[in-house]
Motif scaffolding. Structure first.
Motif, short mmCIF file in Angstrom:
data_model
loop_
_atom_site.label_atom_id
_atom_site.label_comp_id
_atom_site.label_asym_id
_atom_site.label_seq_id
_atom_site.Cartn_x
_atom_site.Cartn_y
_atom_site.Cartn_z
N LEU A 22 -6.17 -4.68 1.33
CA LEU A 22 -7.14 -5.02 0.29
C LEU A 22 -6.66 -4.42 -1.02
O LEU A 22 -6.33 -3.23 -1.09
CB LEU A 22 -8.53 -4.46 0.64
CG LEU A 22 -9.13 -4.89 1.98
CD1 LEU A 22 -10.51 -4.25 2.16
CD2 LEU A 22 -9.21 -6.40 2.09
N VAL A 23 -6.60 -5.25 -2.06
CA VAL A 23 -6.15 -4.82 -3.38
C VAL A 23 -7.29 -5.08 -4.35
O VAL A 23 -7.68 -6.23 -4.57
CB VAL A 23 -4.89 -5.60 -3.83
CG1 VAL A 23 -4.43 -5.09 -5.19
CG2 VAL A 23 -3.78 -5.48 -2.79
N GLY A 24 -7.84 -4.02 -4.92
CA GLY A 24 -9.01 -4.19 -5.78
C GLY A 24 -8.79 -3.71 -7.20
O GLY A 24 -7.95 -2.84 -7.45
N PHE A 25 -9.56 -4.29 -8.10
CA PHE A 25 -9.64 -3.78 -9.47
C PHE A 25 -11.11 -3.53 -9.79
O PHE A 25 -11.95 -4.41 -9.58
CB PHE A 25 -9.06 -4.78 -10.48
CG PHE A 25 -9.28 -4.35 -11.91
CD1 PHE A 25 -8.55 -3.30 -12.44
CD2 PHE A 25 -10.25 -4.96 -12.70
CE1 PHE A 25 -8.76 -2.87 -13.74
CE2 PHE A 25 -10.46 -4.55 -14.01
CZ PHE A 25 -9.72 -3.49 -14.54
N SER A 26 -11.42 -2.34 -10.27
CA SER A 26 -12.77 -1.99 -10.71
C SER A 26 -13.79 -2.20 -9.59
O SER A 26 -13.72 -1.52 -8.56
CB SER A 26 -13.12 -2.79 -11.98
OG SER A 26 -14.27 -2.26 -12.61
N GLN A 27 -14.72 -3.15 -9.73
CA GLN A 27 -15.70 -3.37 -8.68
C GLN A 27 -15.04 -3.82 -7.38
O GLN A 27 -15.53 -3.53 -6.28
CB GLN A 27 -16.75 -4.38 -9.13
CG GLN A 27 -17.99 -4.41 -8.23
CD GLN A 27 -19.04 -5.38 -8.70
OE1 GLN A 27 -18.89 -6.59 -8.55
NE2 GLN A 27 -20.12 -4.85 -9.28
N GLY A 28 -13.92 -4.52 -7.48
CA GLY A 28 -13.17 -4.89 -6.29
C GLY A 28 -12.64 -3.67 -5.56
O GLY A 28 -12.57 -3.64 -4.32
N THR A 29 -12.26 -2.62 -6.30
CA THR A 29 -11.84 -1.37 -5.69
C THR A 29 -13.02 -0.67 -5.02
O THR A 29 -12.89 -0.14 -3.91
CB THR A 29 -11.23 -0.43 -6.75
OG1 THR A 29 -10.04 -1.02 -7.27
CG2 THR A 29 -10.89 0.93 -6.17
N ILE A 30 -14.17 -0.68 -5.69
CA ILE A 30 -15.37 -0.06 -5.11
C ILE A 30 -15.68 -0.66 -3.74
O ILE A 30 -15.94 0.05 -2.76
CB ILE A 30 -16.57 -0.23 -6.05
CG1 ILE A 30 -16.34 0.58 -7.34
CG2 ILE A 30 -17.87 0.20 -5.38
CD1 ILE A 30 -17.39 0.31 -8.42
N MET A 31 -15.64 -1.99 -3.66
CA MET A 31 -15.95 -2.67 -2.40
C MET A 31 -14.85 -2.46 -1.36
O MET A 31 -15.13 -2.33 -0.17
CB MET A 31 -16.19 -4.15 -2.65
CG MET A 31 -17.41 -4.47 -3.51
SD MET A 31 -18.97 -3.77 -2.89
CE MET A 31 -19.10 -4.53 -1.26
N SER A 32 -13.60 -2.42 -1.81
CA SER A 32 -12.49 -2.18 -0.88
C SER A 32 -12.57 -0.79 -0.27
O SER A 32 -12.38 -0.61 0.95
CB SER A 32 -11.15 -2.36 -1.59
OG SER A 32 -10.98 -3.68 -2.05
N LEU A 33 -12.85 0.21 -1.11
CA LEU A 33 -12.99 1.57 -0.59
C LEU A 33 -14.18 1.69 0.35
O LEU A 33 -14.11 2.36 1.39
CB LEU A 33 -13.13 2.56 -1.75
CG LEU A 33 -11.85 2.84 -2.54
CD1 LEU A 33 -12.15 3.78 -3.70
CD2 LEU A 33 -10.77 3.43 -1.65
N ASP A 34 -15.27 1.01 0.02
CA ASP A 34 -16.43 1.02 0.91
C ASP A 34 -16.08 0.41 2.27
O ASP A 34 -16.53 0.90 3.31
CB ASP A 34 -17.59 0.26 0.27
CG ASP A 34 -18.81 0.20 1.18
OD1 ASP A 34 -19.46 1.24 1.39
OD2 ASP A 34 -19.09 -0.89 1.71
#
Length: 207
Positions: free
Chosen positions: A100-112
């Motif tokens: 999973l590669v996220g930016f900003s809110q995408g990172t928040i959801m990926s970490l979750d």
């Protein structure tokens, strides 16, 4: 469409008010070094509250106190997007080949997704994000994480990445961080290159 020849699947997850097409060039840029990796960049499931793009969860009126509950509420729709992509590309039994590669809110959801153990994927690469998962953390400990953040980020401060690193290591995960001096809320060429290095090493180790 399945591709049994592909070695890895990377799902790129955009920030609030953006869309999959905005983040897709990141995967395009990595493709030449990683020809056996499938890159998919979907739209988040909800229209953004701010009139353009999409969101994984609403940030209207968001606070430190209510953000974790919003993330929890967003899990079913997030998981549906991820599940569909994984199944379409033939990785349902190969989560150890999914990143999973996220930016900003995408990172928040990926970490979750990994911090509460739902998605034991191979790795998470997160740019300009934070860890805001409801406690206690019950992580997928085999997942490697790389977090990249700029010190001049006015949207999500870079200390959020340092805090995430501390909390995830305490929960038993392996975390690497790159803090980029003077960088704002964006992905730099250098940060993207170093993230590609990280992904390339994972792919080579799996071959």
């Amino acid at each position: 469409m399945t591709n049994p020849q592909a070695s890895f699947l990377a799902i790129l997850l955009h920030g609030v008010g953006s869309n999959g097409a905005d983040l897709a060039p990141l995967g395009t840029g990595w493709q030449s070094r990683l020809p056996d990796v499938i890159f998919v960049s979907p739209n988040a499931p909800e229209p953004s509250d701010f009139g353009s793009g999409y969101q994984w969860f609403s940030v209207a009126g968001v606070t430190e106190e209510n953000r974790p509950a919003r993330i929890t509420t967003a899990r079913p729709s997030f998981d549906a997007v991820i599940s569909t992509i994984i199944e379409e590309h033939g990785f349902a039994d190969r989560l150890d080949r999914v990143v999973l590669v996220g930016f900003s809110q995408g990172t928040i959801m990926s970490l979750d997704a990994v911090a509460n153990g739902r998605w034991p994927v191979r790795a998470v690469i997160g740019f300009s994000g934070r860890l805001a998962t409801e406690k206690p953390l019950t992580p997928a400990k085999a997942t490697d994480v790389l977090l990249v953040h700029g010190t001049s980020d006015a949207i999500i401060p870079s200390w959020e990445t340092e805090k995430a690193q501390t909390e995830l290591i305490a929960a038993g995960m392996t975390i690497d961080t790159i803090i980029e001096p003077g960088l704002g809320h964006t992905i730099s060429i250098g940060g993207a290159d170093r993230a590609c290095d990280f992904l390339e090493k994972l792919v080579e180790a799996a071959m």
